[in-house]
Design a protein around this motif. Structure first.
Motif, PDB file in Angstrom:
ATOM      1  N   SER A  82       0.849  -1.199   0.000  1.00  8.37           N
ATOM      2  CA  SER A  82       0.000   0.000   0.000  1.00  8.37           C
ATOM      3  C   SER A  82       0.881   1.244   0.000  1.00  8.37           C
ATOM      4  O   SER A  82       1.715   1.421   0.888  1.00  8.37           O
ATOM      5  CB  SER A  82      -0.922   0.036   1.231  1.00  8.37           C
ATOM      6  OG  SER A  82      -1.781  -1.082   1.243  1.00  8.37           O
ATOM      7  N   GLY A  83       0.670   2.104  -0.985  1.00  7.40           N
ATOM      8  CA  GLY A  83       1.342   3.396  -1.023  1.00  7.40           C
ATOM      9  C   GLY A  83       0.425   4.480  -0.480  1.00  7.40           C
ATOM     10  O   GLY A  83      -0.584   4.810  -1.084  1.00  7.40           O
ATOM     11  N   TRP A  84       0.759   5.015   0.682  1.00  7.07           N
ATOM     12  CA  TRP A  84      -0.089   6.022   1.340  1.00  7.07           C
ATOM     13  C   TRP A  84       0.270   7.446   0.940  1.00  7.07           C
ATOM     14  O   TRP A  84      -0.414   8.393   1.325  1.00  7.07           O
ATOM     15  CB  TRP A  84       0.011   5.865   2.863  1.00  7.07           C
ATOM     16  CG  TRP A  84      -0.885   4.786   3.376  1.00  7.07           C
ATOM     17  CD1 TRP A  84      -0.921   3.498   2.953  1.00  7.07           C
ATOM     18  CD2 TRP A  84      -1.880   4.898   4.391  1.00  7.07           C
ATOM     19  NE1 TRP A  84      -1.877   2.777   3.638  1.00  7.07           N
ATOM     20  CE2 TRP A  84      -2.488   3.619   4.544  1.00  7.07           C
ATOM     21  CE3 TRP A  84      -2.314   5.926   5.204  1.00  7.07           C
ATOM     22  CZ2 TRP A  84      -3.500   3.367   5.453  1.00  7.07           C
ATOM     23  CZ3 TRP A  84      -3.327   5.674   6.118  1.00  7.07           C
ATOM     24  CH2 TRP A  84      -3.917   4.413   6.235  1.00  7.07           C
ATOM     25  N   GLY A  85       1.353   7.617   0.192  1.00  9.61           N
ATOM     26  CA  GLY A  85       1.722   8.966  -0.226  1.00  9.61           C
ATOM     27  C   GLY A  85       1.969   9.873   0.974  1.00  9.61           C
ATOM     28  O   GLY A  85       2.604   9.495   1.952  1.00  9.61           O
ATOM     29  N   ASP A  86       1.437  11.105   0.890  1.00  7.56           N
ATOM     30  CA  ASP A  86       1.661  12.093   1.951  1.00  7.56           C
ATOM     31  C   ASP A  86       0.415  12.349   2.788  1.00  7.56           C
ATOM     32  O   ASP A  86       0.330  13.368   3.468  1.00  7.56           O
ATOM     33  CB  ASP A  86       2.128  13.417   1.338  1.00  7.56           C
ATOM     34  CG  ASP A  86       1.094  14.014   0.387  1.00  7.56           C
ATOM     35  OD1 ASP A  86       0.205  13.255  -0.078  1.00  7.56           O
ATOM     36  OD2 ASP A  86       1.160  15.223   0.108  1.00  7.56           O
ATOM     37  N   LYS A  87      -0.541  11.430   2.781  1.00  4.39           N
ATOM     38  CA  LYS A  87      -1.820  11.715   3.431  1.00  4.39           C
ATOM     39  C   LYS A  87      -1.817  11.475   4.946  1.00  4.39           C
ATOM     40  O   LYS A  87      -2.803  11.780   5.611  1.00  4.39           O
ATOM     41  CB  LYS A  87      -2.932  10.902   2.782  1.00  4.39           C
ATOM     42  CG  LYS A  87      -2.860   9.408   3.044  1.00  4.39           C
ATOM     43  CD  LYS A  87      -4.042   8.697   2.381  1.00  4.39           C
ATOM     44  CE  LYS A  87      -4.045   7.201   2.652  1.00  4.39           C
ATOM     45  NZ  LYS A  87      -5.187   6.522   2.021  1.00  4.39           N
ATOM     46  N   ASP A  88      -0.749  10.929   5.520  1.00  6.36           N
ATOM     47  CA  ASP A  88      -0.719  10.694   6.963  1.00  6.36           C
ATOM     48  C   ASP A  88       0.639  11.135   7.518  1.00  6.36           C
ATOM     49  O   ASP A  88       1.420  10.323   8.008  1.00  6.36           O
ATOM     50  CB  ASP A  88      -0.976   9.214   7.257  1.00  6.36           C
ATOM     51  CG  ASP A  88      -1.162   8.957   8.743  1.00  6.36           C
ATOM     52  OD1 ASP A  88      -1.431   9.929   9.480  1.00  6.36           O
ATOM     53  OD2 ASP A  88      -1.013   7.800   9.180  1.00  6.36           O
ATOM     54  N   PRO A  89       0.958  12.449   7.445  1.00  9.44           N
ATOM     55  CA  PRO A  89       2.286  12.906   7.910  1.00  9.44           C
ATOM     56  C   PRO A  89       2.376  12.885   9.430  1.00  9.44           C
ATOM     57  O   PRO A  89       1.381  13.015  10.137  1.00  9.44           O
ATOM     58  CB  PRO A  89       2.352  14.341   7.375  1.00  9.44           C
ATOM     59  CG  PRO A  89       0.926  14.785   7.317  1.00  9.44           C
ATOM     60  CD  PRO A  89       0.124  13.548   6.953  1.00  9.44           C
ATOM     61  N   VAL A  90       3.606  12.747   9.916  1.00 11.70           N
ATOM     62  CA  VAL A  90       3.874  12.840  11.356  1.00 11.70           C
ATOM     63  C   VAL A  90       4.629  14.113  11.693  1.00 11.70           C
ATOM     64  O   VAL A  90       4.877  14.396  12.857  1.00 11.70           O
ATOM     65  CB  VAL A  90       4.668  11.607  11.833  1.00 11.70           C
ATOM     66  CG1 VAL A  90       3.841  10.348  11.670  1.00 11.70           C
ATOM     67  CG2 VAL A  90       5.995  11.487  11.083  1.00 11.70           C
TER      68      VAL A  90
END
Length: 796
Positions: free
Chosen positions: A755-763
């Motif tokens: 799964s590629g989540w990209g930048d949608k869940d940054p920390v």
């Protein structure tokens, strides 16, 4: 009494203007002659000829119903100037002589003749049955009609302290959609004996200087918002020993906010609107809000440019409203100022007034100048009349001492000025206020006898312009014929007429793009110039078929492409595998395939036999069986025979310490629970790809860990990235690379989800290098966990 006669004269002029309005001849905007010729008995409208709202058949830009322009029209590139060949005035003569002339215009990106008066779904410049050109609900005529400059509505400017208007009067207009207006202005006056003692020796001298910054934005076709900050400086000098007011008073940072709506109808000639506003008062020598004012007004307007046949440049506007003024509360205790003259001077200098009815009437003359109407001049006459709705008894003594006004509650002044649009939305203002009536002191501050106003403003339309370049087309034999185009509609089938889906259709020498046939074998080409076009079709089995089609002007050429292949040529052939264990006995295995776009795991039967229909091509596979070492194999599926594989598997060492390929890898970098698996020194990447050299140690241990722990039924490889480039594509490519590596190390493909989540869940935030580093991370989430399958030893 000295201002009463001027007040009555101004009121009479305003009333006379209103009485004359019914006598004017109103009509709709002039009709455009059909076919580009003058109608019998009528004079052609030069603006219509030059503007090109509704085009004739012979070389014009647009037809009256909005049809596409001829293909010989060449648009200007970014930043190009419109070419002026000097023949605009002789367009008719050139047309009669056999030549063609395309007229130039500017338009918004939304439409060739867009206007903020038209809705997004309407087409500007549509013609009605009477031959008149309509521009939405306003009826504006293309780029050459009244109020239009180069395809856009003429720029407008804010009033002194409010929305779009003149000096004090708000217009029944909000400006073009998405325009921003910025304005600076100042006004000043100096007067001897302003408050008292005219003709005496103890008079005063008063000077006032004010300034304002004004912003406005039109966010819909009928609505605008505005904001301004106002400051003033007053100085009163007089020989009075008992004065209680300071000689200099500053009023700083008064702010006004407001919203206005306006709608124009009857071809844009009549307008109706309203506005509401809030005033935040800072008072003297402090920059915080102390009191709040409220105001509203109703706006009426008539623009004779749209109501008369000759487009008379006269605009009449009236405002009536009310202001709730809390400025008297800026000073908590007026009674502490015992000297009445000092109290009145302080009130005027602090900008204190009473609640009042506001009435304004204005006549202006918006004239456009220049060949392309690029300049504007607008002489303005305004009459302002405020009537106080509140009385202060504390000022009766002062009124009796210095005399009252015959119109006790009235403040009135006449404004004479001119506003010039000198260049592309840049405005300059010059005006003078002439005081006509001052109230008695208990009803408000005095009105200055005169006041000079200077202003500078800029109206900005952020939308890009599209320019058409006028091109004089020579009818000589040297002029090439225009290139006309057509398409190809085709079908790809086999010898028996069965559609071939997924065939790759290309056009060598004309287009680099490839078109795939659909389930019915159909494809539609790009548009190509007239003439023969070569077509290459690559079938799913790699066979190339070439054919030619003739493209005709304005037509769709039909072509059938028959491939000389059997009906079953596209069917998959079989991978046939047999896997043996100890003593040559077949054992059940799992085969993880990787090749030709296939990444999937298949199970054999109980005797180690497996048969899979696969496309032709090269493959790799990892074979695993309980009690045996994983084995990697490579094979090719070829036509006719497919692929036949016979392999023997090597048993694992029972102690777990056997040598060679059967050795079990220790996994100190891996730990896990039923929620996640932690990998120290996790995967490293080079762009979108996995850096195998730096990641091998950790991923080899992860593969060994998963093979030793069957309780992990499904692991999600979740890759996160920062927001640079294409985050989704980059993260998915990285996740797929890890999954392929693990499958190659013997992990069953069905146990892995990439799964590629990209930048949608940054920390962390992406504006720093450290934040981006933290956001580029890889997680291994447990999606299916079965405690019953956990080895008795507990694993690592």
């Amino acid at each position: 009494m000295r201002r009463l006669s001027i007040h009555l004269l101004a009121s009479g002029l305003a009333a006379s203007t209103l009485l004359l309005l019914p006598g004017l001849a109103f009509a709709g905007p002039p009709s455009l002659p059909e076919g580009g010729e003058e109608a019998p008995g009528e004079v052609a409208d030069p603006a219509s000829d030059a503007g090109g709202d509704a085009a004739a058949d012979d070389g014009q830009l647009l037809t009256a119903d909005g049809q596409p322009m001829p293909t010989d029209t060449q648009p200007a590139g970014p930043g190009e100037e419109v070419i002026d060949d000097g023949s605009g005035a002789d367009a008719s003569a050139e047309a009669e002589g056999g030549g063609e002339l395309e007229t130039a215009f500017e338009a918004d990106s939304d439409s060739a003749l867009d206007s903020s008066f038209t809705s997004d779904s309407e087409t500007a410049g549509a013609a009605d049955t009477s031959g008149e050109v309509s521009m939405g609900s306003m009826g504006l005529e293309g780029d050459s009609g009244p109020g239009m400059v180069a395809g856009r509505r003429e720029p407008v400017m804010n009033s002194l302290r409010g929305p779009v208007g003149l000096y004090y009067t708000s217009l029944a207009d909000v400006g073009d959609k998405y325009t921003v207006r910025f304005r600076l202005h100042t006004d000043f006056f100096v007067k001897n004996n302003f408050f008292c003692c005219e003709g005496g020796t103890e008079g005063d001298r008063h000077a006032r200087l004010r300034g304002a910054v004004n912003l406005g934005f039109t966010f819909t076709e009928w609505t605008e918002v505005y904001f301004n900050v106002n400051s003033s400086s007053n100085r009163n000098t007089r020989d009075q020993g008992a004065r209680e007011d300071p000689p200099s008073v500053f009023a700083l940072g008064d702010m006004n906010f407001g919203i206005k709506g306006a709608y124009r109808f009857l071809n844009g000639g009549l307008g109706l609107g309203g506005q509401v506003g809030l005033g935040l008062l800072a008072g003297s020598e402090k920059l915080r809000t102390s009191r709040v004012n409220f105001d509203f007004a109703v706006i009426l307007g008539a623009d004779l440019r749209y109501l008369t046949k000759k487009e008379v440049p006269v605009r009449i506007t009236g405002n009536i409203g009310w202001t709730l003024d809390n400025s008297p509360k800026l000073i908590d205790d007026w009674s502490a100022i015992e000297d009445p003259l000092s109290r009145e001077v302080l009130r005027f200098s602090s900008g204190v007034n009473h609640s009042r009815v506001n009435t304004k009437i204005a006549v202006d003359f918006p004239i456009r100048l220049g060949k392309d109407k690029q300049y504007g001049i607008d002489p303005i006459i305004e009459y302002n009349w405020d009537i106080a709705t509140y009385q202060e008894e504390a000022f009766v003594e002062l009124t009796e001492e210095f005399g009252g006004s015959p119109l006790k509650r009235s403040q009135a002044w006449l404004t004479l000025g001119a506003r010039a649009n000198v260049y592309s939305g840049l405005f300059l203002d010059l005006a003078v206020d002439v005081g006509t009536t001052s109230p008695s002191y208990e009803f408000g501050p005095p009105v200055p006898p005169y006041q000079v106003i200077l202003g500078l403003g800029w109206s900005i339309d952020p939308r890009p312009r599209v320019k058409q370049v006028p091109v004089a087309i020579d009818d000589s034999s040297a002029t090439p014929e225009p290139v006309l185009e057509g398409r190809i509609l085709g079908r790809v089938a086999d010898l028996e007429g069965n559609a071939i889906a997924g065939a790759k259709v290309s056009f060598p020498g004309l287009a680099s793009n490839v078109i795939l046939t659909d389930a019915a074998g159909m494809f539609t080409s790009f548009r190509f110039p007239e003439g023969p076009v070569s077509i290459d079709v690559e079938l799913p089995d790699g066979t190339i078929v070439t054919q030619t089609a003739d493209v005709r002007v304005g037509e769709d050429a039909q072509v059938d492409i028959i491939a000389d292949v059997a009906a079953d040529a596209g069917e998959d052939v079989v991978f046939d595998g047999t896997f043996l264990g100890k003593d040559g006995v077949g054992v059940p295995v799992k085969v993880a395939l990787d090749g030709m776009g296939i990444q999937e795991t298949f199970d054999s039967d109980g005797e180690g036999r497996i048969a899979i229909a696969l496309p032709l091509g090269d493959y790799k596979a990892t074979v695993t069986a309980e009690g045996y070492e994983p084995k990697e194999i490579s094979f090719s599926v070829v036509a006719d025979t497919g692929a036949v594989i016979n392999e023997s598997l090597v048993p694992t060492d029972a102690a777990g310490g056997g040598g060679g390929g059967g050795e079990v890898i220790e996994t100190p970098l891996i730990s896990g629970n039923k929620y996640r698996i932690r990998v120290k020194k996790g995967p490293r990447y080079s762009g979108n790809d996995l850096n195998v050299e730096r990641s091998a140690e950790a991923l080899d241990q992860l593969a060994s860990y998963l093979n030793q722990h069957p309780e992990y039924g499904l692991i999600e490889i979740r890759v996160h990235t920062d927001d640079r480039g294409n985050p989704k594509k980059r993260s998915q490519s990285r996740a797929d690379a890890i999954a392929a590596y693990l499958v190659g190390k013997g992990v069953v493909a069905s146990r892995i989800k990439a799964s590629g989540w990209g930048d949608k869940d940054p920390v962390a935030v992406n504006i720093t290098a450290d934040g981006r580093r933290k956001n580029n991370r890889t997680e291994f989430k447990v999606k299916d966990y079965d405690e019953s399958k956990k080895p008795a030893s507990g694993g690592n």
